[in-house]
Design a protein around this motif. Structure first.
Motif, mmCIF file in Angstrom:
data_model
loop_
_atom_site.group_PDB
_atom_site.id
_atom_site.type_symbol
_atom_site.label_atom_id
_atom_site.label_comp_id
_atom_site.label_asym_id
_atom_site.label_seq_id
_atom_site.Cartn_x
_atom_site.Cartn_y
_atom_site.Cartn_z
ATOM 1 N N SER A 108 0.798 -1.229 0.000
ATOM 2 C CA SER A 108 0.000 0.000 0.000
ATOM 3 C C SER A 108 0.832 1.283 0.000
ATOM 4 O O SER A 108 0.361 2.326 -0.442
ATOM 5 C CB SER A 108 -0.936 0.010 1.213
ATOM 6 N N ARG A 109 2.074 1.225 0.501
ATOM 7 C CA ARG A 109 2.897 2.433 0.589
ATOM 8 C C ARG A 109 4.109 2.410 -0.334
ATOM 9 O O ARG A 109 4.760 3.430 -0.534
ATOM 10 C CB ARG A 109 3.375 2.650 2.037
ATOM 11 N N GLY A 110 4.444 1.236 -0.867
ATOM 12 C CA GLY A 110 5.500 1.127 -1.863
ATOM 13 C C GLY A 110 6.862 1.587 -1.383
ATOM 14 O O GLY A 110 7.307 1.248 -0.288
ATOM 15 N N GLU A 111 7.527 2.405 -2.215
ATOM 16 C CA GLU A 111 8.893 2.832 -1.935
ATOM 17 C C GLU A 111 9.001 3.633 -0.645
ATOM 18 O O GLU A 111 10.028 3.588 0.038
ATOM 19 C CB GLU A 111 9.422 3.659 -3.116
ATOM 20 N N ALA A 112 7.937 4.371 -0.296
ATOM 21 C CA ALA A 112 7.968 5.152 0.941
ATOM 22 C C ALA A 112 8.182 4.244 2.148
ATOM 23 O O ALA A 112 8.947 4.573 3.063
ATOM 24 C CB ALA A 112 6.669 5.942 1.100
ATOM 25 N N TYR A 113 7.516 3.098 2.122
ATOM 26 C CA TYR A 113 7.681 2.173 3.252
ATOM 27 C C TYR A 113 9.018 1.448 3.156
ATOM 28 O O TYR A 113 9.645 1.154 4.180
ATOM 29 C CB TYR A 113 6.545 1.153 3.309
ATOM 30 N N GLU A 114 9.478 1.155 1.955
ATOM 31 C CA GLU A 114 10.777 0.512 1.786
ATOM 32 C C GLU A 114 11.879 1.407 2.353
ATOM 33 O O GLU A 114 12.801 0.927 3.027
ATOM 34 C CB GLU A 114 11.033 0.229 0.308
ATOM 35 N N ALA A 115 11.788 2.714 2.079
ATOM 36 C CA ALA A 115 12.772 3.659 2.604
ATOM 37 C C ALA A 115 12.680 3.730 4.127
ATOM 38 O O ALA A 115 13.698 3.789 4.827
ATOM 39 C CB ALA A 115 12.548 5.039 1.990
ATOM 40 N N TYR A 116 11.466 3.733 4.638
ATOM 41 C CA TYR A 116 11.237 3.748 6.089
ATOM 42 C C TYR A 116 11.855 2.509 6.726
ATOM 43 O O TYR A 116 12.505 2.581 7.781
ATOM 44 C CB TYR A 116 9.731 3.815 6.336
ATOM 45 N N ALA A 117 11.680 1.361 6.086
ATOM 46 C CA ALA A 117 12.214 0.103 6.613
ATOM 47 C C ALA A 117 13.735 0.114 6.633
ATOM 48 O O ALA A 117 14.358 -0.515 7.494
ATOM 49 C CB ALA A 117 11.710 -1.073 5.785
ATOM 50 N N ARG A 118 14.351 0.820 5.701
ATOM 51 C CA ARG A 118 15.811 0.895 5.676
ATOM 52 C C ARG A 118 16.344 1.795 6.780
ATOM 53 O O ARG A 118 17.482 1.638 7.215
ATOM 54 C CB ARG A 118 16.296 1.392 4.309
ATOM 55 N N ARG A 119 15.523 2.727 7.253
ATOM 56 C CA ARG A 119 15.969 3.675 8.278
ATOM 57 C C ARG A 119 15.701 3.191 9.696
ATOM 58 O O ARG A 119 16.440 3.531 10.616
ATOM 59 C CB ARG A 119 15.259 5.021 8.098
ATOM 60 N N VAL A 120 14.613 2.421 9.873
ATOM 61 C CA VAL A 120 14.111 2.161 11.226
ATOM 62 C C VAL A 120 14.004 0.661 11.477
ATOM 63 O O VAL A 120 13.553 -0.098 10.614
ATOM 64 C CB VAL A 120 12.723 2.841 11.413
ATOM 65 N N SER A 121 14.383 0.258 12.677
ATOM 66 C CA SER A 121 14.301 -1.145 13.082
ATOM 67 C C SER A 121 12.849 -1.623 13.078
ATOM 68 O O SER A 121 11.931 -0.857 13.379
ATOM 69 C CB SER A 121 14.894 -1.305 14.483
ATOM 70 N N ALA A 122 12.640 -2.887 12.758
ATOM 71 C CA ALA A 122 11.288 -3.431 12.704
ATOM 72 C C ALA A 122 10.669 -3.551 14.081
ATOM 73 O O ALA A 122 9.484 -3.276 14.272
ATOM 74 C CB ALA A 122 11.293 -4.801 12.021
ATOM 75 N N PHE A 123 11.449 -3.947 15.080
ATOM 76 C CA PHE A 123 10.886 -4.256 16.397
ATOM 77 C C PHE A 123 11.559 -3.491 17.533
ATOM 78 O O PHE A 123 10.901 -2.748 18.250
ATOM 79 C CB PHE A 123 10.995 -5.759 16.638
ATOM 80 N N TRP A 124 12.864 -3.670 17.661
ATOM 81 C CA TRP A 124 13.571 -3.022 18.766
ATOM 82 C C TRP A 124 13.645 -1.512 18.531
ATOM 83 O O TRP A 124 13.913 -1.075 17.419
ATOM 84 C CB TRP A 124 14.975 -3.592 18.900
ATOM 85 N N PRO A 125 13.397 -0.703 19.560
ATOM 86 C CA PRO A 125 13.350 0.765 19.379
ATOM 87 C C PRO A 125 14.733 1.391 19.307
ATOM 88 O O PRO A 125 15.180 2.084 20.216
ATOM 89 C CB PRO A 125 12.574 1.221 20.618
ATOM 90 N N PHE A 126 15.422 1.143 18.195
ATOM 91 C CA PHE A 126 16.724 1.752 17.975
ATOM 92 C C PHE A 126 16.537 3.193 17.501
ATOM 93 O O PHE A 126 15.539 3.514 16.847
ATOM 94 C CB PHE A 126 17.511 0.981 16.905
#
Length: 271
Positions: A245-263
């Motif tokens: 639903s969010r495409g590249e915007a979410y892919e970029a977000y995933a590259r910046r931010v940890s999936a689970f642990w609050p890094f």
């Protein structure tokens, strides 16, 4: 009442609760009611597991009340949040994907799936039971530590849910990815704090010196919840939906931010 009989009664209750959720969804109710039912059912089962008298597993009465209160408050907050979200929104994308996958057999498959959720709820209820039944007399530092962890978990999950709700309410954010507040430290901070709460019960169950062997069994709760959220029904299907639903915007977000642990958020390296 013995512990086996109590847990058997709890198991029947949880199975019936999820059967009720299945009947509602089968007749057209939004699938969000499944998660709301699950949350309320664990809370009710946890309160019973903490307070019902059990021969040989009496524990300290103060600890039992504290554990029951924690289970009730967590369940009430999460359940009411899911109810509000369900009434305002549409179909939960995770369950929508399961319906598409199951096709014409989705009602039968959904029944089996929700009974598996009832079994998972029973396992988590056992963690609450062990926390409440620690035989150490009086409140110990481990109880206080567990209470602090539980309070942080409930507050953190509530803050994360509120931040996401406010983000979605702004028309300007339609189609965008929420990376504000806690969502800038973890892609799923609500899941992280939900997991954290179960470590609080384990701390209380293990006690100050770890001398009660049954207390260590409570580690099954946070271990199971981590596996469930990170590898099964939490992050994986939701990530797939967000990528679609969010495409590249979410892919970029995933590259910046940890999936689970609050890094802390990392800067995206340009290539």
């Amino acid at each position: 009442m013995g512990p086996v009989l109590l847990l058997l009664v709890v198991a029947v209750f949880l199975s019936l609760a999820m059967t009720g959720a299945w009947l509602a969804v089968s007749r057209g109710a939004k699938s969000g009611w499944v998660d709301a039912t699950w949350s309320f059912a664990i809370g009710a089962a946890g309160i019973a597991a903490a307070l019902v008298p059990v021969e040989g597993w009496e524990g300290d009465w103060q600890r039992r009340i504290i554990v029951a209160t924690a289970a009730g408050l967590w369940s009430l907050r999460l359940g009411l949040h899911i109810v509000s979200r369900t009434m305002k929104g549409g179909e939960d994308p995770r369950y929508a994907a399961l319906k598409r996958e199951w096709g014409g057999q989705w009602r039968r498959q959904m029944f089996y799936f929700l009974q598996m959720q009832a079994a998972a709820a029973l396992l988590l209820t056992c963690t609450i039971f062990l926390a409440a039944r620690n035989p150490m007399p009086g409140l110990q530092w481990s109880d206080l530590a567990g209470i602090v962890v539980l309070a942080i978990a409930v507050a953190g999950e509530g803050i994360a849910d509120a931040q996401l709700s406010r983000f979605k309410q702004r028309d300007a954010n339609a189609g965008k990815v929420c990376d504000a507040g806690l969502w800038g430290l973890s892609r799923h901070p609500n899941y992280f704090f939900q997991w954290l709460g179960w470590t609080g019960y384990a701390l209380i169950a293990i006690g100050p010196y770890g001398g009660w062997a049954w207390g260590w069994a409570a580690l099954v709760g946070p271990a199971f919840m981590y596996w469930l959220l990170v590898h099964v029904s939490g992050i994986p299907p939701l990530e797939e939906h967000m990528k679609r639903s969010r495409g590249e915007a979410y892919e970029a977000y995933a590259r910046r931010v940890s999936a689970f642990w609050p890094f802390p958020k990392q800067r995206e390296v340009s290539t």
